[in-house]
Write a protein that holds these residues in place. Structure first.
Motif, PDB file in Angstrom:
ATOM      1  N   GLY A 264       0.819  -1.204   0.000  1.00 28.33           N
ATOM      2  CA  GLY A 264       0.000   0.000   0.000  1.00 28.33           C
ATOM      3  C   GLY A 264       0.850   1.250   0.000  1.00 28.33           C
ATOM      4  N   ASN A 265       0.252   2.356  -0.458  1.00 31.51           N
ATOM      5  CA  ASN A 265       0.947   3.657  -0.482  1.00 31.51           C
ATOM      6  C   ASN A 265       2.255   3.596  -1.261  1.00 31.51           C
ATOM      7  OD1 ASN A 265      -1.022   4.954   1.186  1.00 31.51           O
ATOM      8  ND2 ASN A 265      -0.108   3.931   2.963  1.00 31.51           N
ATOM      9  N   SER A 266       2.204   2.926  -2.410  1.00 36.15           N
ATOM     10  CA  SER A 266       3.363   2.852  -3.317  1.00 36.15           C
ATOM     11  C   SER A 266       4.582   2.225  -2.655  1.00 36.15           C
ATOM     12  CB  SER A 266       3.727   4.250  -3.849  1.00 36.15           C
ATOM     13  OG  SER A 266       2.618   4.875  -4.434  1.00 36.15           O
ATOM     14  N   LYS A 267       4.338   1.189  -1.872  1.00 41.11           N
ATOM     15  CA  LYS A 267       5.430   0.452  -1.237  1.00 41.11           C
ATOM     16  C   LYS A 267       5.233  -1.042  -1.481  1.00 41.11           C
ATOM     17  CE  LYS A 267       6.136   3.829   2.493  1.00 41.11           C
ATOM     18  NZ  LYS A 267       7.345   4.402   1.857  1.00 41.11           N
ATOM     19  N   ARG A 268       6.358  -1.761  -1.457  1.00 39.07           N
ATOM     20  CA  ARG A 268       6.314  -3.221  -1.621  1.00 39.07           C
ATOM     21  C   ARG A 268       7.469  -3.834  -0.852  1.00 39.07           C
ATOM     22  NH1 ARG A 268       9.839  -4.652  -6.586  1.00 39.07           N
ATOM     23  NH2 ARG A 268      10.936  -2.707  -6.979  1.00 39.07           N
ATOM     24  N   GLU A 269       7.454  -5.168  -0.766  1.00 37.28           N
ATOM     25  CA  GLU A 269       8.572  -5.891  -0.177  1.00 37.28           C
ATOM     26  C   GLU A 269       8.813  -7.142  -0.999  1.00 37.28           C
ATOM     27  OE1 GLU A 269       7.537  -7.031   3.800  1.00 37.28           O
ATOM     28  OE2 GLU A 269       6.234  -8.675   3.154  1.00 37.28           O
ATOM     29  N   GLY A 270      10.035  -7.665  -0.919  1.00 33.31           N
ATOM     30  CA  GLY A 270      10.357  -8.918  -1.591  1.00 33.31           C
ATOM     31  C   GLY A 270      10.549  -8.769  -3.089  1.00 33.31           C
ATOM     32  N   MET A 271      11.314  -9.722  -3.655  1.00 33.78           N
ATOM     33  CA  MET A 271      11.655  -9.632  -5.077  1.00 33.78           C
ATOM     34  C   MET A 271      11.216 -10.846  -5.883  1.00 33.78           C
ATOM     35  SD  MET A 271      15.357  -8.515  -6.673  1.00 33.78           S
ATOM     36  CE  MET A 271      15.982 -10.100  -7.223  1.00 33.78           C
ATOM     37  N   PHE A 272      10.586 -11.850  -5.258  1.00 35.75           N
ATOM     38  CA  PHE A 272      10.290 -13.076  -5.986  1.00 35.75           C
ATOM     39  C   PHE A 272       8.840 -13.511  -5.811  1.00 35.75           C
ATOM     40  CE2 PHE A 272      14.820 -13.228  -4.917  1.00 35.75           C
ATOM     41  CZ  PHE A 272      15.362 -13.409  -6.173  1.00 35.75           C
ATOM     42  N   LEU A 273       8.339 -14.182  -6.840  1.00 35.42           N
ATOM     43  CA  LEU A 273       7.037 -14.844  -6.770  1.00 35.42           C
ATOM     44  C   LEU A 273       7.283 -16.336  -6.661  1.00 35.42           C
ATOM     45  CD1 LEU A 273       5.035 -12.907  -9.522  1.00 35.42           C
ATOM     46  CD2 LEU A 273       4.986 -12.554  -7.041  1.00 35.42           C
ATOM     47  N   TYR A 274       6.739 -16.952  -5.616  1.00 37.84           N
ATOM     48  CA  TYR A 274       6.884 -18.394  -5.433  1.00 37.84           C
ATOM     49  C   TYR A 274       5.718 -18.913  -4.602  1.00 37.84           C
ATOM     50  CZ  TYR A 274       9.285 -16.527  -1.258  1.00 37.84           C
ATOM     51  OH  TYR A 274       9.633 -15.816  -0.128  1.00 37.84           O
ATOM     52  N   GLY A 275       5.529 -20.235  -4.596  1.00 36.66           N
ATOM     53  CA  GLY A 275       4.450 -20.847  -3.835  1.00 36.66           C
ATOM     54  C   GLY A 275       3.089 -20.488  -4.407  1.00 36.66           C
ATOM     55  N   TYR A 276       2.083 -20.444  -3.538  1.00 37.85           N
ATOM     56  CA  TYR A 276       0.738 -20.037  -3.938  1.00 37.85           C
ATOM     57  C   TYR A 276       0.640 -18.507  -3.948  1.00 37.85           C
ATOM     58  CZ  TYR A 276      -0.685 -24.885  -2.982  1.00 37.85           C
ATOM     59  OH  TYR A 276      -0.807 -26.250  -2.992  1.00 37.85           O
ATOM     60  N   LEU A 277      -0.166 -17.978  -4.861  1.00 41.95           N
ATOM     61  CA  LEU A 277      -0.372 -16.533  -4.950  1.00 41.95           C
ATOM     62  C   LEU A 277      -1.860 -16.248  -4.765  1.00 41.95           C
ATOM     63  CD1 LEU A 277       1.902 -15.647  -8.032  1.00 41.95           C
ATOM     64  CD2 LEU A 277       2.505 -15.609  -5.599  1.00 41.95           C
ATOM     65  N   PRO A 278      -2.278 -15.930  -3.553  1.00 41.73           N
ATOM     66  CA  PRO A 278      -3.713 -15.748  -3.279  1.00 41.73           C
ATOM     67  C   PRO A 278      -4.239 -14.388  -3.741  1.00 41.73           C
ATOM     68  CG  PRO A 278      -2.446 -15.373  -1.291  1.00 41.73           C
ATOM     69  CD  PRO A 278      -1.460 -15.822  -2.339  1.00 41.73           C
ATOM     70  N   TYR A 279      -5.524 -14.336  -4.035  1.00 40.95           N
ATOM     71  CA  TYR A 279      -6.192 -13.085  -4.381  1.00 40.95           C
ATOM     72  C   TYR A 279      -7.698 -13.274  -4.231  1.00 40.95           C
ATOM     73  CZ  TYR A 279      -7.728 -14.956  -8.922  1.00 40.95           C
ATOM     74  OH  TYR A 279      -8.333 -15.692  -9.903  1.00 40.95           O
ATOM     75  N   THR A 280      -8.435 -12.196  -4.308  1.00 41.08           N
ATOM     76  CA  THR A 280      -9.892 -12.253  -4.264  1.00 41.08           C
ATOM     77  C   THR A 280     -10.415 -12.220  -5.688  1.00 41.08           C
ATOM     78  OG1 THR A 280      -9.923 -11.109  -2.139  1.00 41.08           O
ATOM     79  CG2 THR A 280     -11.969 -11.140  -3.400  1.00 41.08           C
ATOM     80  N   ASN A 281     -11.147 -13.251  -6.089  1.00 42.32           N
ATOM     81  CA  ASN A 281     -11.604 -13.351  -7.477  1.00 42.32           C
ATOM     82  C   ASN A 281     -12.792 -12.427  -7.749  1.00 42.32           C
ATOM     83  OD1 ASN A 281     -14.002 -14.655  -6.677  1.00 42.32           O
ATOM     84  ND2 ASN A 281     -13.117 -16.694  -6.956  1.00 42.32           N
ATOM     85  N   PRO A 282     -13.215 -12.292  -9.012  1.00 41.76           N
ATOM     86  CA  PRO A 282     -14.313 -11.369  -9.349  1.00 41.76           C
ATOM     87  C   PRO A 282     -15.609 -11.649  -8.598  1.00 41.76           C
ATOM     88  CG  PRO A 282     -13.129 -11.996 -11.329  1.00 41.76           C
ATOM     89  CD  PRO A 282     -12.589 -12.855 -10.222  1.00 41.76           C
TER      90      PRO A 282
END
Length: 575
Positions: free
Chosen positions: A368-386
């Protein structure tokens, strides 16, 4: 030089150029103007500025256009474009790049030549226009301003020529395009090197510094940028010409660090050089400006947006570009049974895991607020679907949840830790679970005002430290090399971390130097060059890759389409 006048045009020009590229040309009827010269074509100061900027947008595109990024990364031990159950097989072209079995008939061997010479031609045409101006006061310009523009175009052309030299060695030096009806002859790598070196040296004193330009520096070639290109040239001189120039490389690098060519500083966070604030970062020595509404080539299909698994944009909350298509992923460090491979090269994620407290090892997450952490995508990637329900990223080839692994195989719906019967792990036997993904440039959510706003950092101050470190290491000064590397590396670890190199440099080896180049510059389009410089590109072994028969693959063939159009050219040795 006055600075604001040119700088305010850069993004505006980029937007117009993007429209011209993406819209394409449908009317190819030729209209000839045989009496147009710089004297009557250029009528105003704005005309001169537009002419000056014309080559820059094409050059920005060339970081990924023409297969330049793909060939630098996929031919190395870093990245891969595997056959994912029929996706990305593409006639086996990416497998030929991975195995170094390309031929001059492969279109991708012509593409970088055409892409880079397109930039050289545009820059040279504009140079001829500007050099034809005898009275700059007619355009409300001083001689110093005009000379500065000319110098910047020469540095831009030098940057393109360095890359041509790196790809092909035996290239054509273009200094005139107006009135020319055929291409010029090839020159030796030594002649090309000397031309590029002299052009940079001649241009350097006529350029502004980042100190002078201030916040208007992005997209501008400065003294620091020109000096940095000399560092690149000297670092690879022995490969290009057979003559060692490491001492010259070290001197110029130290001069840049000491502030001779402007004021630069390393960022305190690993992600800052790639963030939306990087246009004004003191670590950005040269960057191409980008924004969501205008040009952002590094985020487009040929580069980082195709370095994401399916539905990753939903995980980011960034939906403006639609779904992702996983063209690029990191090569695996483990077999299908999760046993680490025993070769020394490659295995990029494992190379990061060597230092367990590396903050980059966190899974990428928007905070949030134009910030992030970490450099890799791995494992499961959760999200809220439509439908508003909790979900996780899934692939194109089945409804099951994807679990991203540092492995390549047909895992399909197998749960983490489950042994699969198919033990084959190669370029032709992957699925959408296969491979991990680096995220260097952020994908902030669609409602974030700074989404897709980063400049492309073509030259970072960190590169100067790493180049100096390599020169010191090669000269036997391991302590000096460790000091230079740790100046950058300390931001990747907590304060007091044991992961920093020992002060005497005793933990530095050839392999560790190569590994550290990989960690800092992962997926920045330079890995092939580094492997060639260290003598392992054609001799090394990495995942699904055995040594080549000889070293002719250290350079690419000149594509047959290019040879057909330019019969004066000779094919590179071994092809």
């Amino acid at each position: 030089m006055k600075t604001n006048h040119i700088s305010k045009y850069i993004l505006r020009f980029a937007a117009c150029a993007l429209l011209s590229v993406t819209a394409g040309c449908t009317n190819l009827d030729e209209e000839l103007f045989d009496r147009i010269t710089s004297e009557n074509f250029l009528q105003t100061r704005e005309d001169v500025t537009r002419d000056f900027l014309r080559a820059f947008e094409h050059s920005y595109w060339s970081i990924q256009g023409g297969g330049t990024f793909m060939l630098q990364e996929n031919s190395s031990d870093e990245m891969m474009t595997i056959n994912r159950q029929g996706d990305w097989f593409d006639g086996g072209q990416f497998q030929r790049v991975h195995y170094h079995t390309w031929t001059a008939q492969d279109g991708f061997t012509s593409d970088p030549w055409n892409a880079l010479y397109g930039g050289v031609t545009l820059a040279t045409n504009s140079l001829e226009d500007l050099e034809g101006i005898t009275d700059p006061s007619k355009f409300e310009m001083t001689r110093e301003e005009l000379d500065g523009m000319i110098a910047e175009l020469k540095v831009l052309r030098a940057w393109l020529n360095i890359r041509l030299l790196d790809f092909y060695r035996n290239i054509v030096i273009v200094t005139k395009v107006k009135g020319q009806t055929e291409g010029g002859p090839q020159v030796s790598p030594q002649e090309a090197f000397a031309f590029i070196e002299q052009e940079l040296k001649d241009a350097l004193p006529k350029l502004s510094t980042n100190t002078t330009l201030g916040d208007n520096v992005v997209g501008r070639w400065t003294q620091g940028g020109a000096a940095s290109l000399l560092v690149r040239l000297y670092l690879n001189a022995k490969v290009y010409t057979g003559t060692d120039r490491f001492a010259d490389c070290a001197k110029v690098a130290q001069d840049i660090i000491d502030g001779k060519y402007g004021t630069y500083a390393l960022e305190s966070r690993w992600d800052a050089p790639f963030d939306y604030t990087n246009p004004t970062s003191k670590e950005t020595i040269f960057g191409f400006p980008g924004s969501f509404a205008q040009t952002h080539w590094q985020y487009d299909g040929g580069m980082y947006f195709w370095m994401l698994p399916n539905l990753a944009p939903s995980y980011f909350g960034f939906t403006d570009f639609g779904n992702a298509n996983p063209k690029y992923a990191m090569q695996p460090g483990r077999d299908v049974d999760s046993v680490e491979y025993n070769f020394a090269l490659g295995k990029p994620f494992i190379k990061f895991q060597k230092y367990k407290d590396d903050v980059r090892l966190k899974k990428y997450k928007n905070l949030g607020n134009s910030k992030r952490e970490g450099m890799f995508l791995y494992g499961y990637l959760p999200y809220t679907n439509p439908a508003g329900k909790a979900d996780t990223v899934r692939g194109f080839k089945g409804p099951y949840a994807l679990f991203l692994r540092d492995q390549v195989g047909k895992f399909l719906d197998a749960k983490p830790g489950t042994k699969i019967a198919d033990k084959v792990s190669n370029m032709n036997n992957g699925d959408n679970n296969s491979g991990l993904y680096p995220v260097k440039y952020p994908y902030y959510p669609s409602d974030d005002q700074n989404k897709i706003s980063s400049a492309y950092a073509e030259i970072r101050f960190a590169e100067i430290y790493y180049s100096l470190a390599e020169c010191k290491y090669r000269a036997g000064d391991k302590a000096g090399a460790a000091l230079a590397l740790n100046a950058v590396r300390k931001r990747n670890y907590p304060a007091g971390s044991p992961s920093l190199y020992k002060a005497n440099g005793s933990d530095l080896t050839d392999q560790e130097m190569l590994d550290e180049w990989m960690r800092e510059f992962l997926a920045e389009g330079r890995r092939r060059t580094d492997l060639v410089r260290w003598g392992v590109f054609s001799t090394g072994t990495w995942w699904d890759k055995k040594p080549d028969g000889d070293n002719h693959t250290d350079i690419f063939p000149i594509g047959q389409n290019v040879l057909n159009a330019s019969p004066q050219l000779k094919q590179n040795p071994g092809y």
